[in-house]
Design a protein around this motif. Structure first.
Motif, PDB file in Angstrom:
ATOM      1  N   PRO A   1      -5.559 -12.038   4.969  1.00 60.31           N
ATOM      2  CA  PRO A   1      -5.531 -12.320   6.405  1.00 60.31           C
ATOM      3  C   PRO A   1      -4.169 -12.123   7.045  1.00 60.31           C
ATOM      4  O   PRO A   1      -4.073 -11.924   8.260  1.00 60.31           O
ATOM      5  CB  PRO A   1      -5.984 -13.786   6.485  1.00 60.31           C
ATOM      6  N   GLN A   2      -3.097 -12.152   6.239  1.00 61.79           N
ATOM      7  CA  GLN A   2      -1.762 -11.971   6.804  1.00 61.79           C
ATOM      8  C   GLN A   2      -1.575 -10.573   7.395  1.00 61.79           C
ATOM      9  O   GLN A   2      -0.703 -10.353   8.241  1.00 61.79           O
ATOM     10  CB  GLN A   2      -0.685 -12.242   5.733  1.00 61.79           C
ATOM     11  N   LEU A   3      -2.400  -9.611   6.963  1.00 62.80           N
ATOM     12  CA  LEU A   3      -2.283  -8.246   7.489  1.00 62.80           C
ATOM     13  C   LEU A   3      -2.629  -8.186   8.969  1.00 62.80           C
ATOM     14  O   LEU A   3      -2.218  -7.258   9.670  1.00 62.80           O
ATOM     15  CB  LEU A   3      -3.199  -7.301   6.706  1.00 62.80           C
ATOM     16  N   ALA A   4      -3.373  -9.179   9.452  1.00 59.77           N
ATOM     17  CA  ALA A   4      -3.791  -9.177  10.852  1.00 59.77           C
ATOM     18  C   ALA A   4      -2.625  -9.309  11.814  1.00 59.77           C
ATOM     19  O   ALA A   4      -2.772  -9.051  13.009  1.00 59.77           O
ATOM     20  CB  ALA A   4      -4.790 -10.313  11.097  1.00 59.77           C
ATOM     21  N   THR A   5      -1.439  -9.693  11.319  1.00 61.73           N
ATOM     22  CA  THR A   5      -0.264  -9.840  12.186  1.00 61.73           C
ATOM     23  C   THR A   5       0.838  -8.855  11.831  1.00 61.73           C
ATOM     24  O   THR A   5       1.969  -9.019  12.285  1.00 61.73           O
ATOM     25  CB  THR A   5       0.304 -11.276  12.084  1.00 61.73           C
ATOM     26  N   SER A   6       0.527  -7.831  11.039  1.00 62.06           N
ATOM     27  CA  SER A   6       1.568  -6.902  10.597  1.00 62.06           C
ATOM     28  C   SER A   6       1.084  -5.462  10.696  1.00 62.06           C
ATOM     29  O   SER A   6       0.477  -4.943   9.755  1.00 62.06           O
ATOM     30  CB  SER A   6       1.977  -7.231   9.150  1.00 62.06           C
ATOM     31  N   PRO A   7       1.328  -4.782  11.828  1.00 63.45           N
ATOM     32  CA  PRO A   7       0.826  -3.418  12.014  1.00 63.45           C
ATOM     33  C   PRO A   7       1.250  -2.453  10.911  1.00 63.45           C
ATOM     34  O   PRO A   7       0.424  -1.680  10.410  1.00 63.45           O
ATOM     35  CB  PRO A   7       1.421  -3.006  13.364  1.00 63.45           C
ATOM     36  N   ARG A   8       2.499  -2.502  10.508  1.00 60.78           N
ATOM     37  CA  ARG A   8       2.963  -1.560   9.477  1.00 60.78           C
ATOM     38  C   ARG A   8       2.325  -1.854   8.124  1.00 60.78           C
ATOM     39  O   ARG A   8       1.949  -0.939   7.392  1.00 60.78           O
ATOM     40  CB  ARG A   8       4.485  -1.600   9.380  1.00 60.78           C
ATOM     41  N   ASP A   9       2.195  -3.129   7.784  1.00 59.54           N
ATOM     42  CA  ASP A   9       1.607  -3.486   6.497  1.00 59.54           C
ATOM     43  C   ASP A   9       0.128  -3.127   6.430  1.00 59.54           C
ATOM     44  O   ASP A   9      -0.371  -2.719   5.381  1.00 59.54           O
ATOM     45  CB  ASP A   9       1.783  -4.987   6.224  1.00 59.54           C
ATOM     46  N   VAL A  10      -0.576  -3.284   7.546  1.00 60.67           N
ATOM     47  CA  VAL A  10      -2.000  -2.964   7.516  1.00 60.67           C
ATOM     48  C   VAL A  10      -2.202  -1.463   7.344  1.00 60.67           C
ATOM     49  O   VAL A  10      -3.125  -1.014   6.665  1.00 60.67           O
ATOM     50  CB  VAL A  10      -2.725  -3.491   8.778  1.00 60.67           C
ATOM     51  N   ILE A  11      -1.312  -0.663   7.926  1.00 61.79           N
ATOM     52  CA  ILE A  11      -1.389   0.787   7.742  1.00 61.79           C
ATOM     53  C   ILE A  11      -1.223   1.138   6.277  1.00 61.79           C
ATOM     54  O   ILE A  11      -1.960   1.948   5.706  1.00 61.79           O
ATOM     55  CB  ILE A  11      -0.306   1.486   8.594  1.00 61.79           C
ATOM     56  N   SER A  12      -0.249   0.502   5.632  1.00 59.56           N
ATOM     57  CA  SER A  12      -0.003   0.767   4.211  1.00 59.56           C
ATOM     58  C   SER A  12      -1.153   0.278   3.344  1.00 59.56           C
ATOM     59  O   SER A  12      -1.577   0.957   2.405  1.00 59.56           O
ATOM     60  CB  SER A  12       1.306   0.083   3.786  1.00 59.56           C
ATOM     61  N   ALA A  13      -1.683  -0.906   3.668  1.00 61.22           N
ATOM     62  CA  ALA A  13      -2.692  -1.528   2.810  1.00 61.22           C
ATOM     63  C   ALA A  13      -4.001  -0.754   2.774  1.00 61.22           C
ATOM     64  O   ALA A  13      -4.659  -0.682   1.741  1.00 61.22           O
ATOM     65  CB  ALA A  13      -2.954  -2.961   3.264  1.00 61.22           C
ATOM     66  N   ILE A  14      -4.387  -0.168   3.901  1.00 63.34           N
ATOM     67  CA  ILE A  14      -5.687   0.505   3.921  1.00 63.34           C
ATOM     68  C   ILE A  14      -5.585   2.015   4.071  1.00 63.34           C
ATOM     69  O   ILE A  14      -6.596   2.691   4.253  1.00 63.34           O
ATOM     70  CB  ILE A  14      -6.595  -0.062   5.037  1.00 63.34           C
ATOM     71  N   GLY A  15      -4.346   2.566   3.960  1.00 64.82           N
ATOM     72  CA  GLY A  15      -4.188   4.008   4.031  1.00 64.82           C
ATOM     73  C   GLY A  15      -4.600   4.569   5.371  1.00 64.82           C
ATOM     74  O   GLY A  15      -5.233   5.619   5.465  1.00 64.82           O
ATOM     75  N   LEU A  16      -4.235   3.867   6.448  1.00 61.90           N
ATOM     76  CA  LEU A  16      -4.697   4.250   7.784  1.00 61.90           C
ATOM     77  C   LEU A  16      -4.192   5.619   8.208  1.00 61.90           C
ATOM     78  O   LEU A  16      -4.913   6.409   8.803  1.00 61.90           O
ATOM     79  CB  LEU A  16      -4.260   3.196   8.803  1.00 61.90           C
ATOM     80  N   LEU A  17      -2.940   5.943   7.873  1.00 64.17           N
ATOM     81  CA  LEU A  17      -2.406   7.222   8.325  1.00 64.17           C
ATOM     82  C   LEU A  17      -3.171   8.396   7.741  1.00 64.17           C
ATOM     83  O   LEU A  17      -3.491   9.361   8.415  1.00 64.17           O
ATOM     84  CB  LEU A  17      -0.915   7.316   7.964  1.00 64.17           C
ATOM     85  N   ASN A  18      -3.499   8.292   6.454  1.00 65.26           N
ATOM     86  CA  ASN A  18      -4.270   9.357   5.826  1.00 65.26           C
ATOM     87  C   ASN A  18      -5.660   9.444   6.428  1.00 65.26           C
ATOM     88  O   ASN A  18      -6.190  10.513   6.693  1.00 65.26           O
ATOM     89  CB  ASN A  18      -4.388   9.119   4.315  1.00 65.26           C
ATOM     90  N   ALA A  19      -6.271   8.252   6.642  1.00 64.76           N
ATOM     91  CA  ALA A  19      -7.634   8.230   7.168  1.00 64.76           C
ATOM     92  C   ALA A  19      -7.688   8.752   8.596  1.00 64.76           C
ATOM     93  O   ALA A  19      -8.694   9.303   9.024  1.00 64.76           O
ATOM     94  CB  ALA A  19      -8.188   6.804   7.114  1.00 64.76           C
ATOM     95  N   SER A  20      -6.582   8.614   9.334  1.00 65.77           N
ATOM     96  CA  SER A  20      -6.590   8.993  10.743  1.00 65.77           C
ATOM     97  C   SER A  20      -5.989  10.370  10.985  1.00 65.77           C
ATOM     98  O   SER A  20      -5.837  10.781  12.123  1.00 65.77           O
ATOM     99  CB  SER A  20      -5.811   7.956  11.562  1.00 65.77           C
TER     100      SER A  20
END
Length: 270
Positions: free
Chosen positions: A235-254
């Motif tokens: 749940p801590q990822l909900a307050t950390s934009p950079r960490d959430v990108i790293s945790a779920i591979g958002l840049l690759n997915a997007s």
């Protein structure tokens, strides 16, 4: 959870007003938990004192509240276990309402009213309504909510024979509707993106829809089941934009935006 809080306290020591007190409270909480017969009142009082001492660090604030909910759940489960053995007929068989997790994090609290209104409008578009909401955390701005199927959508589903009134609140209700709900929100996310324009960084999650803004750049993603599980368990990822990108591979997915992403950005630009 205590280990994580201790690690965060060390990482953010310079930001805390009174680091020794935070460390001491975490130590006392650990000792209280390890007692053969822990006291609910003592634990919750210690956790509340800890909450008051970590207001400078949003990630600590979120995790302390998560710890509080976990402690309450443990004691409630223990009490329910006692009730089951003593008076099984007295238990309620009413299921927990099906719900969708909703979180909003903004690095600047100024546009929070517009963003929250946009989120609730998007929920309504998909036939959802807010079930409950926690008090917001100010400074930067963070709020956690849950949404469920709206009364209008329930009535329509019953009229159309898709669901019976008996099963309308079953926790499995949203599963067959997830794809439809998510698709509807992805197609109508434009006003939410517009509401986020004044803030530099943000994380908004509504079930399987995630909007992340980092250094003014917006990413819109439809989460997979595995990515949703990652966010549910961290749940801590909900307050950390950079960490959430790293945790779920958002840049690759997007890197190859979906049609819904493109439509949303176009709507926001308009």
């Amino acid at each position: 959870m205590i280990l994580r809080l201790e690690q965060l306290a060390r990482m953010h020591r310079a930001e805390l007003a009174d680091p020794p007190v935070v460390v001491a409270l975490l130590h006392h909480i650990r000792e209280a938990i390890e007692q053969p017969d822990p006291s609910r009142e003592v634990l919750l009082a210690l956790i509340e004192r800890l909450y008051e001492r970590v207001q400078e660090v949003p990630s600590l604030v979120v995790d302390v509240r998560t710890l509080e909910r976990a402690v309450r759940d443990v004691f409630e489960d223990a009490a329910a276990g006692t009730d089951r053995s003593q008076a099984p007929a007295a238990r309620s068989s009413k299921p927990e309402p099906a719900s969708v997790p909703v979180t909003i994090y903004l690095s600047d609290e100024a546009p929070h009213a517009d963003v929250q209104a946009a989120v609730e409008t998007l929920l309504a578009t998909a036939g959802l309504e807010v079930l409950d909401r926690e008090d917001p955390i100010l400074g930067s701005w963070f709020r956690r909510m849950r949404a469920t199927i709206s009364r209008a959508a329930r009535s329509r589903a019953v009229r159309e024979g898709a669901l019976t009134a008996t099963h309308i609140a079953d926790a499995r209700l949203l599963l067959p509707l997830d794809a439809t709900i998510t698709a509807t929100m992805m197609q109508n996310v434009g006003p939410l993106l517009t509401s986020l324009q004044p803030t530099k960084d943000a994380v908004v999650r509504i079930g399987a829809v995630l909007v992340v803004k980092v250094d003014w750049q917006v990413h819109v993603l439809q989460l997979t089941a595995a990515q949703q599980a990652t966010l549910d368990h961290r749940p801590q990822l909900a307050t950390s934009p950079r960490d959430v990108i790293s945790a779920i591979g958002l840049l690759n997915a997007s890197s190859s935006p979906t049609a819904a992403d493109s439509n949303a950005r176009t709507a926001a630009d308009r």
